[in-house]
Design an enzyme around this catalytic site. Structure first.
Site, short mmCIF file in Angstrom:
data_model
loop_
_atom_site.label_atom_id
_atom_site.label_comp_id
_atom_site.label_asym_id
_atom_site.label_seq_id
_atom_site.Cartn_x
_atom_site.Cartn_y
_atom_site.Cartn_z
CG HIS A 1 30.91 47.16 38.37
ND1 HIS A 1 31.30 46.53 39.69
CD2 HIS A 1 30.44 48.28 39.20
CE1 HIS A 1 31.08 47.00 40.66
NE2 HIS A 1 30.13 48.15 40.52
CG ASP B 1 32.78 42.45 38.18
OD1 ASP B 1 32.29 43.46 38.42
OD2 ASP B 1 33.78 42.18 38.76
CG HIS C 1 34.48 42.99 34.27
ND1 HIS C 1 35.60 43.49 34.33
CD2 HIS C 1 33.77 43.58 35.36
CE1 HIS C 1 36.05 44.34 35.37
NE2 HIS C 1 34.53 44.41 36.02
CG HIS D 1 32.29 43.21 43.61
ND1 HIS D 1 31.90 42.33 42.75
CD2 HIS D 1 32.55 44.41 42.73
CE1 HIS D 1 31.81 42.84 41.60
NE2 HIS D 1 32.33 44.12 41.31
#
Length: 275
Positions: free
Chosen positions: A249, A172, A247, A168
């Site tokens: 990012h 998030d 959500h 990642h």
């Protein structure tokens, strides 16, 4: 031998003493006119004037004591009136000068008070302006969380097959679809639109030279070239692009290019955001 003095009658020198004058056609003062004896010349035995004798009456002006007192009283009254008038004029002039001085002093006092009030108002205005500028400077240098009251649901560099890099590259933030997404600080929008796996995204070049990215938005509120301030809405959260559900990012980068990412949580905490 004996000397003998010549004999003969001794004569006085000829002379005439004018002791009066016939005063005619002169108005009397107070209407009092008296007749007085007019001296005349008396002839000596030789037929020439030798001595003065009063032989006639001539008119003369005689002023009685009562009239003289009235004249003196009138003159004194006139003098008193003149003195009073002069004193009154002097007092009026002194009062006028005093009024002028007082008016000038009042004007100076008013001007000084107005000057002080103006200076005080100017100082207060400048102080307010400085305070406003300082507040604005602090506000523009302040950083906020991209979603108010949210929390990190997926951490930085979390592993998994969902990310092309194998980990990642951001974090998030939990957010329902349509939640307001905010610029974390002051900067200029350098990208606003579709971003592939990021879906609808916004990239901002921050005033400190770093970059922040906001992905998976359902809608955008800004355009390229627009300046933004801390907390300003730039879009609404969603699930566009490579997303498993609504959500936000959020990434922090040193450049605009993919792969220059840094820890977003540390980045925000470094700028005073409590996450």
């Amino acid at each position: 031998m004996a000397f003998t003095r010549a004999t003969g009658k001794h004569r006085r020198p000829r002379s005439a003493a004018r002791t009066g004058a016939n005063i005619a056609g002169i108005a009397t003062i107070g209407g009092v006119v008296a007749s007085v004896a007019s001296p005349a010349f008396a002839a000596s035995p030789s037929g020439e004037p030798d001595r003065l004798e009063d032989t006639g009456l001539n008119q003369a002006i005689v002023v009685g004591e009562h009239m003289a007192d009235q004249i003196d009283a009138q003159a004194q009254t006139q003098e008193n009136v003149a003195q009073e008038a002069a004193a009154k004029a002097q007092a009026e002039e002194a009062a006028r000068k005093q009024a002028v001085r007082e008016a000038a002093e009042a004007k100076r006092t008013a001007e000084a008070a107005a000057k002080k009030a103006k200076a005080r108002a100017k100082a207060e205005r400048e102080a307010k302006e400085r305070a406003a500028r300082e507040a604005e400077r602090k506000r523009l240098n302040t950083f906020v969380s991209p979603i108010e009251g949210s929390y990190v649901s997926t951490s930085y560099q979390a592993g998994g097959g969902m990310w092309s890099s194998g980990s990642h590259t951001g974090v998030d933030f939990h957010a329902a679809s349509g939640t307001s997404v905010r610029a974390v600080g002051s900067g200029t929008v350098v990208e606003a639109g579709w971003g592939g796996a990021y879906g609808n995204n916004v990239v901002i070049k921050m005033n400190d030279g770093t970059y922040t990215q906001y992905g998976h938005l359902s809608s955008l509120s800004v355009s390229v070239g627009q300046t933004v301030t801390p907390g300003q809405q730039i879009g609404l959260s969603g699930s566009t692009g490579n997303s498993s559900g609504p959500h936000l990012h959020f990434e922090a980068r040193t450049t605009a290019e993919y792969g220059s990412d840094i820890d977003p949580v540390s980045y925000l905490r470094h700028h005073g955001v409590n996450i």
